[in-house]
Motif scaffolding. Sequence first.
Motif, PDB file in Angstrom:
ATOM      1  N   GLY A 225      66.690  69.564  80.279  1.00  0.00           N
ATOM      2  CA  GLY A 225      65.749  70.589  79.847  1.00  0.00           C
ATOM      3  C   GLY A 225      65.852  70.980  78.389  1.00  0.00           C
ATOM      4  O   GLY A 225      65.275  71.998  77.983  1.00  0.00           O
ATOM      5  N   GLU A 226      66.543  70.190  77.587  1.00  0.00           N
ATOM      6  CA  GLU A 226      66.653  70.503  76.168  1.00  0.00           C
ATOM      7  C   GLU A 226      65.354  70.160  75.437  1.00  0.00           C
ATOM      8  O   GLU A 226      64.570  69.307  75.871  1.00  0.00           O
ATOM      9  N   GLU A 227      65.119  70.852  74.312  1.00  0.00           N
ATOM     10  CA  GLU A 227      64.005  70.497  73.448  1.00  0.00           C
ATOM     11  C   GLU A 227      64.324  69.186  72.741  1.00  0.00           C
ATOM     12  O   GLU A 227      65.431  68.999  72.236  1.00  0.00           O
ATOM     13  N   VAL A 228      63.358  68.296  72.711  1.00  0.00           N
ATOM     14  CA  VAL A 228      63.590  66.984  72.106  1.00  0.00           C
ATOM     15  C   VAL A 228      62.476  66.677  71.116  1.00  0.00           C
ATOM     16  O   VAL A 228      61.375  67.225  71.187  1.00  0.00           O
ATOM     17  N   SER A 229      62.776  65.775  70.202  1.00  0.00           N
ATOM     18  CA  SER A 229      61.792  65.320  69.228  1.00  0.00           C
ATOM     19  C   SER A 229      60.806  64.374  69.901  1.00  0.00           C
ATOM     20  O   SER A 229      61.028  63.907  71.034  1.00  0.00           O
ATOM     21  N   ALA A 230      59.747  64.049  69.179  1.00  0.00           N
ATOM     22  CA  ALA A 230      58.762  63.105  69.706  1.00  0.00           C
ATOM     23  C   ALA A 230      59.400  61.740  69.950  1.00  0.00           C
ATOM     24  O   ALA A 230      59.111  61.068  70.941  1.00  0.00           O
ATOM     25  N   GLU A 231      60.302  61.318  69.037  1.00  0.00           N
ATOM     26  CA  GLU A 231      60.953  60.018  69.224  1.00  0.00           C
ATOM     27  C   GLU A 231      61.866  60.025  70.441  1.00  0.00           C
ATOM     28  O   GLU A 231      61.869  59.066  71.230  1.00  0.00           O
ATOM     29  N   ASN A 233      61.585  61.889  73.034  1.00  0.00           N
ATOM     30  CA  ASN A 233      60.725  61.936  74.219  1.00  0.00           C
ATOM     31  C   ASN A 233      60.202  60.540  74.553  1.00  0.00           C
ATOM     32  O   ASN A 233      60.102  60.161  75.727  1.00  0.00           O
ATOM     33  N   MET A 234      59.881  59.755  73.516  1.00  0.00           N
ATOM     34  CA  MET A 234      59.439  58.385  73.722  1.00  0.00           C
ATOM     35  C   MET A 234      60.558  57.528  74.294  1.00  0.00           C
ATOM     36  O   MET A 234      60.348  56.729  75.212  1.00  0.00           O
ATOM     37  N   ARG A 235      61.781  57.690  73.757  1.00  0.00           N
ATOM     38  CA  ARG A 235      62.920  56.928  74.263  1.00  0.00           C
ATOM     39  C   ARG A 235      63.213  57.266  75.718  1.00  0.00           C
ATOM     40  O   ARG A 235      63.424  56.373  76.553  1.00  0.00           O
ATOM     41  N   ALA A 236      63.221  58.564  76.037  1.00  0.00           N
ATOM     42  CA  ALA A 236      63.450  58.978  77.425  1.00  0.00           C
ATOM     43  C   ALA A 236      62.351  58.427  78.328  1.00  0.00           C
ATOM     44  O   ALA A 236      62.608  57.972  79.455  1.00  0.00           O
ATOM     45  N   GLY A 237      61.114  58.450  77.831  1.00  0.00           N
ATOM     46  CA  GLY A 237      60.005  57.924  78.618  1.00  0.00           C
ATOM     47  C   GLY A 237      60.158  56.463  78.962  1.00  0.00           C
ATOM     48  O   GLY A 237      59.733  56.016  80.037  1.00  0.00           O
ATOM     49  N   ALA A 238      60.796  55.685  78.060  1.00  0.00           N
ATOM     50  CA  ALA A 238      61.023  54.267  78.343  1.00  0.00           C
ATOM     51  C   ALA A 238      61.982  54.092  79.518  1.00  0.00           C
ATOM     52  O   ALA A 238      61.800  53.214  80.367  1.00  0.00           O
ATOM     53  N   VAL A 239      63.026  54.935  79.578  1.00  0.00           N
ATOM     54  CA  VAL A 239      63.967  54.886  80.700  1.00  0.00           C
ATOM     55  C   VAL A 239      63.253  55.266  81.996  1.00  0.00           C
ATOM     56  O   VAL A 239      63.355  54.582  83.024  1.00  0.00           O
ATOM     57  N   PHE A 240      62.506  56.372  81.953  1.00  0.00           N
ATOM     58  CA  PHE A 240      61.831  56.850  83.161  1.00  0.00           C
ATOM     59  C   PHE A 240      60.787  55.845  83.645  1.00  0.00           C
ATOM     60  O   PHE A 240      60.611  55.644  84.858  1.00  0.00           O
ATOM     61  N   ALA A 241      60.093  55.197  82.706  1.00  0.00           N
ATOM     62  CA  ALA A 241      59.061  54.228  83.081  1.00  0.00           C
ATOM     63  C   ALA A 241      59.648  53.039  83.818  1.00  0.00           C
ATOM     64  O   ALA A 241      58.984  52.436  84.674  1.00  0.00           O
ATOM     65  N   CYS A 242      60.901  52.691  83.505  1.00  0.00           N
ATOM     66  CA  CYS A 242      61.559  51.590  84.214  1.00  0.00           C
ATOM     67  C   CYS A 242      61.716  51.928  85.692  1.00  0.00           C
ATOM     68  O   CYS A 242      61.384  51.124  86.571  1.00  0.00           O
ATOM     69  N   TYR A 243      62.206  53.134  85.992  1.00  0.00           N
ATOM     70  CA  TYR A 243      62.346  53.565  87.387  1.00  0.00           C
ATOM     71  C   TYR A 243      60.979  53.679  88.060  1.00  0.00           C
ATOM     72  O   TYR A 243      60.823  53.326  89.243  1.00  0.00           O
ATOM     73  N   GLU A 244      59.984  54.160  87.327  1.00  0.00           N
ATOM     74  CA  GLU A 244      58.645  54.307  87.908  1.00  0.00           C
ATOM     75  C   GLU A 244      58.029  52.951  88.228  1.00  0.00           C
ATOM     76  O   GLU A 244      57.309  52.801  89.228  1.00  0.00           O
ATOM     77  N   ALA A 245      58.312  51.940  87.406  1.00  0.00           N
ATOM     78  CA  ALA A 245      57.814  50.594  87.686  1.00  0.00           C
ATOM     79  C   ALA A 245      58.420  50.048  88.972  1.00  0.00           C
ATOM     80  O   ALA A 245      57.737  49.411  89.786  1.00  0.00           O
TER      81      ALA A 245
END
Length: 562
Positions: A225-231, A233-245
């Motif tokens: 729940g920490e505030e994150v930069s746009a970059e 957020n993009m990096r975290a999204g890549a990890v999450f997208a792997c699990y979602e795939a």
Amino acid sequence: MSKVCIIGLDGGTFTVIDFLVSQGRLPNFTKLIEQGSRATLLSTIPPVTWPAWASFYTGTNPGKTGAADIFKFRPGTYQLEPMNAGNLQGAPIWSLASSAGKRVCIYNVPVTYPAVPVNGIMISGLDAPEFNQRAVYPSDFGNSLLKAVPEFQISFENDAKYLVNNRPDPVMEWIGQLEQYLKMEIKVINYLMTLEDWDLFVAVIRSTDIFQHTHWRAAEMVVSGEEVSAEDNMRAGAVFACYEAVDRQLGDSWLRWCEDRNLVFMSDHGFGRLDGYVSVNRVLADAGLLKFRPVSRNRRSQTYLVKKLQSHLPRATRQKVKHYLGLAKSRERWHTYADSLVADIDWSCTRLCSIGGFGCLFINLKGRDPLGTVSGEAERQRVLAEAEAALSELKDPRNGKPLISRFYRKEEIYSGPLMTEMPDMVINMSDWSYCPVIGTANDLAEESIFRPPTKEWKQLAHTGAHRREGILLARGPGIKNVNLGQAQMVDVAPTIMSLLELPPLDEWDGRVLEETLVGGAISTGPGREVYGGAAAGAPRHQVYSEEEEEEIRKRLENLGYL
């Protein structure tokens, strides 16, 4: 129904799964959790891909498989060899199932090269130097696979250091490459699943591990729940997208294919943050337990040159240059480079050293090692006590607390006929959030004991490291809806074999997870009578040529393990 499908997520962790489930982003994992069994699956010590998968498929601890880390000493030498199926001991569950008449299909499981004959299909994992005839069984199936999946790769082949030095947006390019590799992994799994009604199907997705090594810190920040930069957020999204795939494939095909069979999701280890590296060998040297030998600038320059040749030249060109340099004429001289991980140790004055990146310490023992300096058990224990005392002085630079969470003597964590090959001690640094500096040249490269993530990788440096806490999820006609709490890696093989209605082996170290099975444990008689010679496992032998070993080391370097 006694059929089983196992999907391995390398590095899979409930830290990410539970977060995404809470957001409604993994509907099919949610079904597995709500309808089946769940456990935190504890990895080997240390929690490393190679020994963990070996313990999974043999049901035995590293003291019986011979794998405690990525590398092991060749007996009677200071040469290091990468782990593979040829230098392991133990009977894989697919060999046992094959000998009992079950049809099996195995894909991308680490430490399975060379592929062994099975009653079905086997495709080796990342320890295969290339997709050659020894990486697939039957050997002619390779042509069918390439026809169905032309983009097939035996492993994720990238060069992060090249990207960060030569591409305007290396992070996005690296993510794009890995996304394509993940699509390929899933495509291969779907192709293999539909070939036949397999009794035992085992496939591993390695993309989760690779994504998390580089982008873990960003993912952890978003999860907490920490505030994150746009970059970030993009990096975290890549990890999450792997699990979602993976979750989408569960819904689109895998759950349907497994409607009448038992589906198991598991990982070899979990994940957490990487806070830095520690020059353990420097600490041991300062304590008088290890001595570095002086290395001339010319020799270091030659070693550096050969390393670069290894990384960037085609195999045939490399061999020609080695001949030109005079390195190919002497296997001993070439192995000076090949074993650069320990090249700067003066073994005649060394009692203990750290090998690899996961906290494994080895005694230099008389009678076993060529220049052994430690005699007998009493002296071995004294040296280990000295090492504990020296390492206990280290403080975590983040909070000033003792850096070592726990010292493990090998007698505490291993057992079996290969105990002499095991590290004498394993150190857990701040819950595995620090890793040892890898390679003695790197030990000597800087004065500081503590090092930040490697500068060479820059934007693609590792921010995540392995943890023991992996995942185990199971659903099917033979599975109850229970939360098991914790299970051990060696428990998986006995449980799988029980689901296949096959008997246990005496040498298994794990137990059948009876609490999760509808019918409880199954034993139809003495295992060795059912499995015959397969129960003994294949004899150990040297697998790689020098050229093939170079390919493996190059891959490990590109993946950040060296």
